[in-house]
Scaffold this active site. Structure first.
Site, mmCIF file in Angstrom:
data_model
loop_
_atom_site.group_PDB
_atom_site.id
_atom_site.type_symbol
_atom_site.label_atom_id
_atom_site.label_comp_id
_atom_site.label_asym_id
_atom_site.label_seq_id
_atom_site.Cartn_x
_atom_site.Cartn_y
_atom_site.Cartn_z
ATOM 1 C CB SER A 49 51.581 15.405 29.447
ATOM 2 O OG SER A 49 52.719 15.256 28.659
ATOM 3 C CB THR A 52 45.718 8.800 33.757
ATOM 4 O OG1 THR A 52 46.648 8.189 32.852
ATOM 5 C CG2 THR A 52 44.862 7.740 34.402
ATOM 6 C CG HIS A 111 48.996 10.355 23.166
ATOM 7 N ND1 HIS A 111 48.743 11.081 24.299
ATOM 8 C CD2 HIS A 111 49.193 9.072 23.592
ATOM 9 C CE1 HIS A 111 48.781 10.274 25.352
ATOM 10 N NE2 HIS A 111 49.046 9.059 24.953
ATOM 11 C CE1 TYR A 200 50.510 15.069 36.411
ATOM 12 C CE2 TYR A 200 52.234 16.222 37.630
ATOM 13 C CZ TYR A 200 51.412 15.127 37.473
ATOM 14 O OH TYR A 200 51.481 14.087 38.365
HETATM 15 P P1 A3P Z 1 54.848 9.877 36.951
HETATM 16 O O1 A3P Z 1 55.424 8.793 36.087
HETATM 17 O O2 A3P Z 1 55.761 11.067 37.049
HETATM 18 O O3 A3P Z 1 54.409 9.400 38.269
HETATM 19 P P2 A3P Z 1 49.629 9.949 31.525
HETATM 20 O O4 A3P Z 1 48.376 9.832 32.301
HETATM 21 O O5 A3P Z 1 49.633 11.056 30.530
HETATM 22 O O6 A3P Z 1 50.059 8.639 30.959
HETATM 23 O O7 A3P Z 1 50.754 10.411 32.566
HETATM 24 C C1 A3P Z 1 51.140 9.566 33.621
HETATM 25 C C2 A3P Z 1 51.760 10.428 34.713
HETATM 26 O O8 A3P Z 1 50.712 11.087 35.432
HETATM 27 C C3 A3P Z 1 52.503 9.580 35.721
HETATM 28 O O9 A3P Z 1 53.535 10.429 36.212
HETATM 29 C C4 A3P Z 1 51.417 9.314 36.728
HETATM 30 O O10 A3P Z 1 51.878 8.921 37.985
HETATM 31 C C5 A3P Z 1 50.719 10.656 36.784
HETATM 32 N N1 A3P Z 1 49.325 10.567 37.260
HETATM 33 C C6 A3P Z 1 48.413 9.614 36.991
HETATM 34 N N2 A3P Z 1 47.253 9.873 37.607
HETATM 35 C C7 A3P Z 1 47.422 11.026 38.286
HETATM 36 C C8 A3P Z 1 46.577 11.806 39.142
HETATM 37 N N3 A3P Z 1 45.330 11.429 39.407
HETATM 38 N N4 A3P Z 1 47.091 12.925 39.679
HETATM 39 C C9 A3P Z 1 48.356 13.306 39.417
HETATM 40 N N5 A3P Z 1 49.199 12.601 38.629
HETATM 41 C C10 A3P Z 1 48.758 11.470 38.075
#
Ligand code: A3P
Length: 302
Positions: A49, A52, A111, A200
């Site tokens: 969500s 990261t 989480h 997001y």
């Molecule tokens: P997608 O799979 O849709 O690309 P988490 O960090 O909660 O595990 O979520 C991962 C999702 O956030 C992934 O989505 C990832 O590409 C996206 N994500 C990771 N870093 C990001 C950033 N700096 N800015 C925007 N989205 C990011």
């Protein structure tokens, strides 16, 4: 009660939440032992969500007077190393990890749904930042993450249709998703000084105002001088998807076990679900979400 998981490993039901069985003990241990302090910042999310991104942003905002942007630890460490998870990292193998020497403010993540957070998080003065994402993109993101990280070699990934059906029944790691969101949403409504609630999609639309909002929320507002020097834009660029994805540490390296750092950076877009889900599937989730969120004031643009 157990249920096979998306990667063929079981989920276990606890307090009406589906938890990956490997995290059950670390979660109970952290509930028992974690002592939050008033200055702590706890980042809470459903997987996929924006965890990261939120880690990179909060770490950069809180430490902007410690490291210059050009020497940010984010350039050499994955955000999950700088802001560890209580359940995947800190309490994974230890009952009493050393947390005293971490510089203040300490930033942790989890989480866990609001209702099973360690008591000290809910009872101390520490701050909680929650980020959520529209469930269709969250689902698609999680499905791809699962495909990339087959944790056991012989784990047979479930078909998208089958996983989607589980998702609609609330069977997913830390699910049901609507309970997760409502738990933090209601906590935010009750005490907005304690819980900041982010989406997001809103951050994608306007990152600068959210960087300011996070800074104010954690008690480190930007001075006029910092704003004039372009500090907000610098943090936004440092933490952007493109920048983080292309750093060597995030292209190589592992989070835990065989989970690659690179698997946290896939597309980083809003609305990618249209490429993977049928209109009927989307309709089903929209209807479910509307029903579950009815009267709560929580809405998603989908
Ligand atoms: P997608 O799979 O849709 O690309 P988490 O960090 O909660 O595990 O979520 C991962 C999702 O956030 C992934 O989505 C990832 O590409 C996206 N994500 C990771 N870093 C990001 C950033 N700096 N800015 C925007 N989205 C990011």
């Amino acid at each position: 009660e157990q249920h096979k998981s998306w990667d063929s490993r079981p989920l276990v039901r606890y307090e009406r939440i589906w938890l990956p069985v490997m995290l059950f003990r670390p979660i109970l241990t952290s509930q028992k032992h974690f002592k939050a302090e008033g200055t702590d910042i706890i980042l809470t999310t459903m997987p996929k969500s924006g965890t990261t991104w939120l880690k990179a942003l909060t770490f950069s905002i809180a430490n902007r007077n410690v490291f210059s942007i050009h020497q940010s630890p984010l350039l050499s460490y994955n955000p999950h190393t700088l802001v560890p998870f209580l359940e995947y990292t800190i309490y994974r193998d230890q009952d009493n990890p050393e947390l005293e020497n971490i510089p203040r403010p300490r930033i942790f993540s989890t989480h866990m749904p609001f209702k099973i957070l360690p008591d000290s998080i809910r009872e101390s003065e520490c701050r909680i930042i929650y980020i959520c994402r529209n469930p269709l993109d969250q689902f698609v993101s999680h499905y791809h993450f699962m495909l990339q990280n087959k944790i056991e070699k012989d784990a047979i990934p479930l078909e998208l249709d089958e996983v989607f059906d589980m998702f609609c029944q609330g069977i997913q790691p830390f699910g049901p998703f609507w309970d997760h969101m409502l738990g933090y949403w209601n906590a935010h409504l009750k005490n907005p000084q304690k819980v900041l609630f982010l989406k997001y999609e809103d951050l994608k639309q306007d990152i600068s105002s959210h960087i300011k909002k996070i800074a104010e929320f954690i008690g480190f507002p930007f001075s006029a001088e910092e704003e004039n020097q372009g500090m907000i834009e610098q943090i936004s660029r440092l933490c952007s998807f493109e920048n983080l994805k292309n750093l060597e540490v995030n292209k190589s390296g592992y989070f835990i076990g065989s989970i690659k750092n690179s698997s946290f950076f896939r597309k980083g877009e809003v609305g990618d679900w249209v490429n993977h889900l049928t209109p009927a599937m989307a309709e089903r989730v929209k209807n479910l979400t509307e029903t579950k969120f009815q009267g709560s004031g929580l809405v998603f643009k989908m």
